[in-house]
Design a protein around this motif. Structure first.
Motif, PDB file in Angstrom:
ATOM      1  N   SER A 229     -71.087  28.541 -69.037  1.00 56.46           N
ATOM      2  CA  SER A 229     -72.328  28.633 -68.323  1.00 56.46           C
ATOM      3  C   SER A 229     -72.420  30.039 -67.717  1.00 56.46           C
ATOM      4  N   THR A 230     -73.509  30.459 -67.604  1.00 53.12           N
ATOM      5  CA  THR A 230     -73.684  31.713 -66.953  1.00 53.12           C
ATOM      6  C   THR A 230     -74.742  31.586 -65.884  1.00 53.12           C
ATOM      7  N   GLN A 231     -74.890  31.980 -64.626  1.00 53.57           N
ATOM      8  CA  GLN A 231     -75.824  31.840 -63.671  1.00 53.57           C
ATOM      9  C   GLN A 231     -75.883  33.111 -62.950  1.00 53.57           C
ATOM     10  N   LYS A 233     -78.258  35.378 -60.172  1.00 54.38           N
ATOM     11  CA  LYS A 233     -79.197  35.467 -59.268  1.00 54.38           C
ATOM     12  C   LYS A 233     -79.799  37.023 -59.075  1.00 54.38           C
ATOM     13  N   SER A 247     -83.750  35.864 -61.952  1.00 52.41           N
ATOM     14  CA  SER A 247     -82.831  34.970 -61.901  1.00 52.41           C
ATOM     15  C   SER A 247     -83.024  34.059 -62.925  1.00 52.41           C
ATOM     16  N   SER A 249     -80.575  31.443 -65.796  1.00 48.59           N
ATOM     17  CA  SER A 249     -79.193  30.726 -66.063  1.00 48.59           C
ATOM     18  C   SER A 249     -79.080  30.278 -67.498  1.00 48.59           C
ATOM     19  N   ASN A 251     -76.605  27.671 -70.048  1.00 48.44           N
ATOM     20  CA  ASN A 251     -75.426  26.647 -70.286  1.00 48.44           C
ATOM     21  C   ASN A 251     -75.468  26.066 -71.688  1.00 48.44           C
ATOM     22  N   TYR A 274     -79.574  41.848 -69.023  1.00 48.48           N
ATOM     23  CA  TYR A 274     -78.513  40.719 -69.089  1.00 48.48           C
ATOM     24  C   TYR A 274     -77.506  40.995 -69.842  1.00 48.48           C
ATOM     25  N   MET A 292     -73.499  36.476 -59.475  1.00 52.38           N
ATOM     26  CA  MET A 292     -73.275  36.240 -60.934  1.00 52.38           C
ATOM     27  C   MET A 292     -72.050  35.306 -61.027  1.00 52.38           C
ATOM     28  N   PHE A 294     -69.942  33.531 -64.593  1.00 55.99           N
ATOM     29  CA  PHE A 294     -69.980  33.504 -65.889  1.00 55.99           C
ATOM     30  C   PHE A 294     -68.850  33.181 -66.580  1.00 55.99           C
TER      31      PHE A 294
END
Length: 445
Positions: A229-231, A233, A247, A249, A251, A274, A292, A294
């Motif tokens: 998972s990577t989020q 903002k 933003s 995300s 997964n 990114y 972030m 990750f």
């Protein structure tokens, strides 16, 4: 095992190159010392893969940003100390004999090597006093750099502290020179060498923290790779003066971003942003985003500016094919990778590019331990892929103002319907210019 990245990816993202304009390493290279600069380069070449190490380095850099402190040792003084330490011959006897020999040569032939040693001793004493005061400023309670701070403090045992505090190093006799030279270049050789290593590290951390403050970067939090998972903002490109943030995300259930939009809408910039954020996050460095989180990856590959190869006889299209093949081989080894493809198969005709984009995207998507960002101008390919639940469809829109394109650079959900290429060509009057020139030639005849 090291983080996997190749030269093509480094160049696509403009990561390295001390003399390259706007390279990412140059954003952070505000180091004061040559050894600090070399350490920064090594960090850029060796991203971390251990979650704890990444978060630890990140917390240290943030700590130096929070205390907002300057590197304490002037560069000229630091250089004098390095030259002095590196002139050591190693053993106790050879250190003493070497100093005596330089003194004899000074009297016989006017050799100034002995004076250089005296200057080195004075420089070392000055630096030690500076560092002794500095460590008290950064050694606050419960700080993430506590272990290194304590190590520096341990170097200043009672003997060394007493010597640098009470002696007048401005007027050294021959015996005093022998004594302090043996002390600094032999008795405390290891400790002072280690001190210089830590100071180089501090130099890097202070430089990086300053960039984070100026560029308004944040500190990513690494989580185990098993979470996939990577989020991020408010992601932005750190080299732009007025960047637009987005933003995003990714997964395991939504592991592909299928990106569309017109030329100049910002697709390549977003993908580079990114990739840069992902790379810096694995270094434990501040990232160009507001926030972030990750999963740690095994590596990343990009295909943004793939060149042809005249020497090998490769066309642009064949170079693209070989690049995709290489990435496919790496992905099939069950590695956790980030893959970024900008305009898949743009070197061939539209029909082949359409078929290949659909097939390759679907095939890559089955390896859900990897994350992908794939852009294309062929929006019809996205429409065919709509039934794939693991794909996120994002686009960068183009607005029109009196037939002039305006770009928001803000991601939106869906597939782009922009087809403004001919409009832009007409705005620039390209066809009219050709026709006008043709008529002029006929008239002249």
């Amino acid at each position: 095992m090291s983080f996997i990245i190749d030269k093509q990816t480094q160049e696509d993202l403009n990561l390295l190159g001390k003399f390259k304009k706007n390279s990412i390493i140059n954003l952070f290279n505000q180091t004061h010392t040559r050894r600090g600069e070399l350490l920064l380069e090594r960090m850029f070449m060796t991203p971390l893969q251990d979650t704890e190490q990444i978060n630890q380095r990140s917390s240290i850099i943030k700590y130096f940003e929070d205390i907002d402190i300057e590197f304490p040792v002037p560069n000229s003084l630091y250089s004098d100390v390095i030259s002095y330490i590196e002139s050591s011959s190693g053993s106790k006897l050879s250190t003493v004999l070497g100093t005596i020999s330089k003194k004899i040569n000074f009297f016989i032939v006017g050799d100034n090597s002995f004076e250089i040693i005296q200057k080195g001793i004075v420089s070392m004493a000055k630096m030690l006093n500076i560092v002794k005061e500095f460590i008290d400023k950064i050694n606050l309670s419960d700080n993430p750099y506590q272990a290194q701070s304590d190590e520096i403090k341990s170097i200043f045992d009672n003997k060394l502290s007493a010597i640098i505090a009470n002696q007048n190093f401005g007027h050294l006799s021959f015996i005093q020179t022998l004594r302090y030279d043996k002390l600094f270049r032999y008795s405390y050789r290891y400790q002072l060498g280690r001190l210089i290593e830590i100071l180089s590290e501090i130099d890097v951390f202070i430089a990086v923290s300053k960039t984070a403050r100026v560029k308004k970067m944040s500190y990513a939090r690494a989580i185990p790779k098993e979470e996939h998972s990577t989020q991020i903002k408010d992601l932005f490109h750190p080299s732009l003066k007025t960047p637009v943030s987005n933003s995003v995300s990714i997964n395991r259930n939504k592991n592909i971003i299928f990106l569309t939009g017109a030329n100049m809408a910002g697709k390549s910039t977003f993908m580079k942003s990114y990739g840069i954020a992902t790379y810096l996050a694995h270094m434990g460095f501040p990232v160009p985003a507001k926030d972030m989180t990750f999963s740690v990856l095994d590596g990343m590959y990009t295909s943004i500016n793939v060149p042809d190869n005249i020497a090998l006889g490769y066309s642009h299209f064949y170079a693209e094919v070989l690049r995709v093949k290489h990435v496919a081989e790496e992905v099939s080894k069950s590695k956790n990778m980030l893959i970024i493809f900008d305009e898949l198969f743009k070197g061939t005709n539209v029909k082949d590019a359409f078929d290949a984009t659909v097939s390759v995207t679907e095939a890559f998507g089955k390896w859900d331990n990897c994350a992908y960002i794939i852009s294309t101008h062929i929006v019809e390919a996205g429409e065919v892929l709509l039934n794939n639940n693991n794909i996120q469809f994002l686009y960068l829109p183009t607005k029109l103002d009196n037939n002039r394109p305006l770009y928001t650079y803000k991601l939106e959900q869906g597939i782009s319907s922009d087809r403004h290429g001919m409009m832009i060509i007409n705005n620039e009057r390209i066809v009219e210019i050709i026709q006008d020139k043709s008529e002029t030639i006929k008239f002249d005849k």
